[in-house]
Every structure is written in C-alpha cells, then in structure tokens.
Motif scaffolding. Structure first.
Motif, short mmCIF file in Angstrom:
data_model
loop_
_atom_site.label_atom_id
_atom_site.label_comp_id
_atom_site.label_asym_id
_atom_site.label_seq_id
_atom_site.Cartn_x
_atom_site.Cartn_y
_atom_site.Cartn_z
N HIS A 1 0.83 -1.20 0.00
CA HIS A 1 0.00 0.00 0.00
C HIS A 1 0.87 1.26 0.00
CE1 HIS A 1 -3.02 2.68 2.36
NE2 HIS A 1 -3.16 2.87 1.07
N MET A 2 1.62 1.48 1.09
CA MET A 2 2.44 2.69 1.18
C MET A 2 3.85 2.40 1.69
SD MET A 2 -0.32 5.55 2.44
CE MET A 2 0.84 6.88 2.20
N GLU A 3 4.28 1.16 1.51
CA GLU A 3 5.63 0.71 1.88
C GLU A 3 5.95 0.84 3.36
OE1 GLU A 3 8.75 2.04 -0.73
OE2 GLU A 3 7.72 1.25 -2.48
N CYS A 4 4.94 0.79 4.21
CA CYS A 4 5.19 0.79 5.65
C CYS A 4 5.91 -0.50 6.04
CB CYS A 4 3.87 0.90 6.41
SG CYS A 4 3.11 2.52 6.25
N PRO A 5 6.74 -0.47 7.09
CA PRO A 5 7.52 -1.66 7.47
C PRO A 5 6.66 -2.72 8.17
CG PRO A 5 7.99 0.15 8.97
CD PRO A 5 7.08 0.69 7.89
N LEU A 6 6.48 -3.85 7.51
CA LEU A 6 5.68 -4.92 8.08
C LEU A 6 6.31 -5.49 9.35
CD1 LEU A 6 4.49 -6.75 4.84
CD2 LEU A 6 3.19 -5.20 6.31
N SER A 7 7.63 -5.38 9.49
CA SER A 7 8.30 -5.90 10.69
C SER A 7 7.82 -5.21 11.96
CB SER A 7 9.81 -5.76 10.56
OG SER A 7 10.17 -4.39 10.45
N LYS A 8 7.22 -4.04 11.83
CA LYS A 8 6.69 -3.31 12.99
C LYS A 8 5.22 -3.64 13.24
CE LYS A 8 9.99 0.43 12.93
NZ LYS A 8 10.83 -0.12 13.96
N GLY A 9 4.65 -4.51 12.40
CA GLY A 9 3.25 -4.87 12.54
C GLY A 9 3.02 -5.95 13.58
N GLU A 10 1.75 -6.18 13.87
CA GLU A 10 1.35 -7.18 14.85
C GLU A 10 1.18 -8.53 14.16
OE1 GLU A 10 -2.61 -7.80 17.55
OE2 GLU A 10 -1.88 -5.76 17.27
N LEU A 11 1.73 -9.58 14.78
CA LEU A 11 1.64 -10.93 14.25
C LEU A 11 0.60 -11.71 15.03
CD1 LEU A 11 2.91 -12.97 12.23
CD2 LEU A 11 4.47 -13.63 14.08
N GLU A 12 -0.42 -12.23 14.31
CA GLU A 12 -1.46 -13.06 14.92
C GLU A 12 -1.54 -14.34 14.11
OE1 GLU A 12 -5.12 -10.90 15.11
OE2 GLU A 12 -4.26 -9.30 16.34
N GLY A 13 -1.07 -15.44 14.67
CA GLY A 13 -1.00 -16.68 13.91
C GLY A 13 -0.02 -16.49 12.77
N TYR A 14 -0.47 -16.76 11.55
CA TYR A 14 0.37 -16.58 10.36
C TYR A 14 0.05 -15.27 9.63
CZ TYR A 14 1.91 -21.37 10.96
OH TYR A 14 2.46 -22.52 11.48
N ILE A 15 -0.67 -14.38 10.31
CA ILE A 15 -1.09 -13.12 9.69
C ILE A 15 -0.33 -11.96 10.34
CG2 ILE A 15 -3.05 -11.61 9.17
CD1 ILE A 15 -3.11 -14.52 7.91
N ILE A 16 0.26 -11.13 9.48
CA ILE A 16 0.91 -9.92 9.98
C ILE A 16 0.09 -8.73 9.52
CG2 ILE A 16 2.53 -9.61 8.03
CD1 ILE A 16 4.61 -8.90 10.34
#
Length: 107
Positions: free
Chosen positions: A48-63
């Motif tokens: 979408h806007m190249e935000c860093p997924l590594s800073k996202g919340e991980l729930e199961g296999y979904i980030i």
C-alpha cells in the motif's frame, strides 16, 4: 549449500518465537519472522504505502501492517482482502544454525 543467490543473514539463535527482524539484504528490505519452529521471510514493505511490516502485529500466520491494518499471510505473502495483491516471499534455508535467504536478482 550451493552459493549463487543464497545469502547468509542471521544465526537461528538470534530469533525468538514471535520475533520479527527487519533486514536489508542486497538492497532489499526483508522481514524475517519466527513463528514456533518455522521461519518466514517476506518483503518488509507493505504494497500500500511501503510501511515496514516488521513493525506490525503478528497473529498466527497473519501480519498486520502498522500503518493501515492491511493483513498479509506470512506463508504466501497474500493480502487477505484482495488475494491478487502480494508482498514478496523469500525462500530460506537453515544450515548449521545459520539462516540463508535466496535473493531474487534484477529482471
């Protein structure tokens, strides 16, 4: 281990379960994720806007992207709300406690 596009990135002992580590490998932003005994490597840029997924919340296999809550499956890179959109997924290997990623070349 064959050389070629395989690049050493980290020791397995440096990641704990549920951890997300941001890496830059050969100019590519990658999120390395440990889920249980499994390792996953995906692009660290949301489509979408190249935000860093590594800073996202991980729930199961979904980030979940930290910027706008876009959700991606770390196994396939698919965006859950529009499966035709994906982030890159990188192949990886573990050898002697070392993690190697297969880096895609320029096309």
């Amino acid at each position: 281990m064959s050389e070629g596009n395989w690049v050493y990135v980290l020791e397995t002992a440096e990641l704990v379960d549920g951890e997300k580590k941001a890496l830059v490998v050969d100019g590519q932003r990658i999120a390395l994720i440990k889920k249980g005994n499994e390792l996953f490597a995906i692009s660290n840029k949301c489509v979408h806007m190249e935000c860093p997924l590594s800073k996202g919340e991980l729930e199961g296999y979904i980030i979940k992207c930290p910027c706008h809550d876009w959700r991606f499956d770390i196994r396939s890179g698919e965006f859950l709300d529009a499966r035709e959109l994906k982030v890159d997924v990188y192949e990886l290997q573990v050898s002697d406690g070392k993690i190697y990623l297969k880096i895609k070349g320029e096309n």
